[in-house]
Design a protein around this motif. Sequence first.
Motif, PDB file in Angstrom:
ATOM      1  N   PRO A 297       4.027   2.940  -6.437  1.00 51.51           N
ATOM      2  CA  PRO A 297       4.013   3.118  -4.983  1.00 51.51           C
ATOM      3  C   PRO A 297       3.745   4.567  -4.574  1.00 51.51           C
ATOM      4  CG  PRO A 297       6.265   3.085  -5.747  1.00 51.51           C
ATOM      5  CD  PRO A 297       5.399   2.873  -6.967  1.00 51.51           C
ATOM      6  N   GLU A 298       3.429   5.430  -5.531  1.00 45.94           N
ATOM      7  CA  GLU A 298       3.206   6.832  -5.213  1.00 45.94           C
ATOM      8  C   GLU A 298       1.887   7.017  -4.465  1.00 45.94           C
ATOM      9  OE1 GLU A 298       4.222   9.744  -8.325  1.00 45.94           O
ATOM     10  OE2 GLU A 298       4.699   8.032  -9.599  1.00 45.94           O
ATOM     11  N   TRP A 299       1.939   7.759  -3.375  1.00 44.03           N
ATOM     12  CA  TRP A 299       0.766   8.129  -2.600  1.00 44.03           C
ATOM     13  C   TRP A 299      -0.072   6.909  -2.213  1.00 44.03           C
ATOM     14  CZ3 TRP A 299       1.808  12.399  -0.592  1.00 44.03           C
ATOM     15  CH2 TRP A 299       2.405  13.435  -1.308  1.00 44.03           C
ATOM     16  N   VAL A 300       0.602   5.867  -1.757  1.00 46.94           N
ATOM     17  CA  VAL A 300      -0.092   4.696  -1.225  1.00 46.94           C
ATOM     18  C   VAL A 300      -0.229   4.895   0.284  1.00 46.94           C
ATOM     19  CG1 VAL A 300      -0.007   2.213  -0.861  1.00 46.94           C
ATOM     20  CG2 VAL A 300       0.739   3.188  -3.041  1.00 46.94           C
ATOM     21  N   HIS A 301      -1.452   4.958   0.748  1.00 46.38           N
ATOM     22  CA  HIS A 301      -1.716   5.206   2.163  1.00 46.38           C
ATOM     23  C   HIS A 301      -1.758   3.892   2.921  1.00 46.38           C
ATOM     24  CE1 HIS A 301      -3.785   6.961   5.728  1.00 46.38           C
ATOM     25  NE2 HIS A 301      -3.137   8.033   5.357  1.00 46.38           N
ATOM     26  N   LEU A 302      -1.599   3.987   4.248  1.00 47.26           N
ATOM     27  CA  LEU A 302      -1.689   2.786   5.086  1.00 47.26           C
ATOM     28  C   LEU A 302      -2.985   2.034   4.825  1.00 47.26           C
ATOM     29  CD1 LEU A 302      -0.388   1.176   7.455  1.00 47.26           C
ATOM     30  CD2 LEU A 302      -1.759   2.595   9.001  1.00 47.26           C
ATOM     31  N   GLY A 303      -4.070   2.773   4.634  1.00 50.05           N
ATOM     32  CA  GLY A 303      -5.356   2.133   4.383  1.00 50.05           C
ATOM     33  C   GLY A 303      -5.425   1.383   3.074  1.00 50.05           C
ATOM     34  N   HIS A 304      -4.588   1.772   2.103  1.00 47.66           N
ATOM     35  CA  HIS A 304      -4.552   1.043   0.841  1.00 47.66           C
ATOM     36  C   HIS A 304      -3.995  -0.369   1.022  1.00 47.66           C
ATOM     37  CE1 HIS A 304      -4.418   5.191  -1.153  1.00 47.66           C
ATOM     38  NE2 HIS A 304      -5.491   4.603  -1.660  1.00 47.66           N
ATOM     39  N   LYS A 305      -2.983  -0.501   1.889  1.00 47.25           N
ATOM     40  CA  LYS A 305      -2.289  -1.775   2.028  1.00 47.25           C
ATOM     41  C   LYS A 305      -2.614  -2.512   3.318  1.00 47.25           C
ATOM     42  CE  LYS A 305       0.275  -3.009  -0.551  1.00 47.25           C
ATOM     43  NZ  LYS A 305       0.082  -3.812  -1.781  1.00 47.25           N
ATOM     44  N   GLU A 306      -2.851  -1.781   4.391  1.00 44.89           N
ATOM     45  CA  GLU A 306      -3.074  -2.399   5.704  1.00 44.89           C
ATOM     46  C   GLU A 306      -4.328  -1.807   6.354  1.00 44.89           C
ATOM     47  OE1 GLU A 306      -1.186  -4.848   6.524  1.00 44.89           O
ATOM     48  OE2 GLU A 306       0.490  -4.583   5.129  1.00 44.89           O
TER      49      GLU A 306
END
Length: 622
Positions: A358-367
């Motif tokens: 979960p390190e450095w997961v941006h909003l754009g990665h998931k949503e």
Amino acid sequence: GDISYFSDDEHQYAFMINTDGEAILHPLLNQPTDLTSDPLFQDITLLEVDEEFRQRVYYQMRNGTSGRAVFNATRFLTLGISQYEGTRAIQVWSSYDWMPVAGTTFVVCVVLNLESDRQTARINVQPIPTGGTVYHRLDLVNNVGQRCSQFGRDAVSDTSSVKFSPEAFVDPAHYLNVPENKSLIGQYLVYLDGQSTVNKFFKPTVINSVRLTSALNSIWQGAASKYTQSVVWRYIGTIDGVFRLIPGTQLPTSYDHLTRGWFTRSLSNPGQLTLSSPYLDAFGAGFVVTLGTTITQSVDSLQTSAVGAVMAMDFTMGYLGDLLQEVYTECRTFRCVLMDVSGYLVFHPDFLTRTGSPEWVHLGHKEPFVMQSLIQQGVLQKQNCSRYDTFKRHVTYKMVLPGGQTFVSGSTSCYTTTSLSYKFEQIAQSNVFVGFLTSTSCSRLDGRNMFTSTCPCQTLNGLGRCTNSAPLSCECPCTEDLPFLPCNNSFPASGTLYDVCPADIFALPVVPRKPGSVAGLEQCFNGRCNVIDQSGTCRATVGCDWCFRSANFSELSAAYCSTDCVCFQGTLGMQNPNAGCTAEQNEGGGGSTIIQSPATVLALVSGTVWLLMTSAPMHMVT
């Protein structure tokens, strides 16, 4: 080396150039000890960007003369880790004093913050002996504290240990390059504990900071809390280089809290509570989140104040997820996320149920569809900064709400037919937003569909290559090459000027575990994972994980709580790579004794984060 460590606050520093105007040492560049290849020296005016600097300082320094100038100067401050979280520029009324180094082509300049009286105020304070200072080199000190094993390392549970940054020493190079021994540490402690007034090692303010922060020992140990099982570390770092950690354990000589993201992030948000995105604890606690806040100190008789320290704690990522469910009843209906001001996810439900970091997961990665909508509304804005020593431009984001507004909401469609509504509300006095999302079918799962046209992300974690630099284009934070002319050792003129990215330090150096060093010691904390029967409590407990799938990723017939040496990220057979798992832990065992660590309470109440790290608000009065 001493030039690199000259600083009395975050806005004071020194730098060195040669008479060709090239920057040899500057705080916005990597220090010489961090370089892995021969540097290409860049013109100092790329880092000192003010026209007044060019006209009043630059040309005189190149001529090899001495001088002084006072003007309003630009400082570039990292918002945490600059290539991920970006920078901000501020103006500081400053003095520049420079002189040539005799017999060389070098010129040194000292930059002072004329808006701060901290140096004078602090040096005038008479220190009070503390007694019983525990230096972090537990391998070289004896008979201190209640010894225990913290993730397989020698530690003390009933008091904090003290370490110093290079900046705390009169001779930083000597500290970094000469190995410490029992005799040398004994000389430190004789002075720090008030048994002698002879000080050969430390800058004048250091003993005062040791005295002030020692009060935290009784505060940290003064109460018990139901949150104890979720808090891993508590610590404080002062501006002048004193670092105190509990449970106390050995840190590498090169560890410098002044350069770490938790410290710089809080400095960039004074008076606020700052949360980090989750990361894998280097010592073995699993995925944790850091919560920090600045501590102010009086600097004059008028009761003006300045940041004197940052206090922080690390707690389990699972605890944060459990707390969201408790505090926000909306999370029982909607998907709840926590996002920092740069768009990085502090918490997402997938973090608890899916593999992958979960390190450095941006909003754009998931949503990605939510991110695209926020960009179109103009509240998630692109930021740019340049690293001239690595020839990179970094694209980051910042949430900017209209004046007086505390939330943003909207709706969008994804995959043609699905409607998605969302609301992000800013948590007061913090760097985070809580988000409520209505649909689950718009999320990227485990990074799949990373290269779709909607907010392309080149990597699941970290930074990829930029694909579209347009301000309203949607893509995850990224990096691209700066055009560079090697023959001229220069960057071609550009119509756009970007802030400068300060140098970042990522990997936390860790002292290797020493076989046999913890033989016979009880664990500093034992969560007794095998007696926990609730998934939320299990994930919130240090060293535990909720095991619900087999090694081949099929669902187990009965989920259960186990140590993260048996089951990590919910998967049987996976291990926490930093835990130093023993044969006993691999079998899911553990002692029955819980040594209660100091109490720290984190609560989210009525949309506001409150940090109750002490029994009263902390204010360093000097």
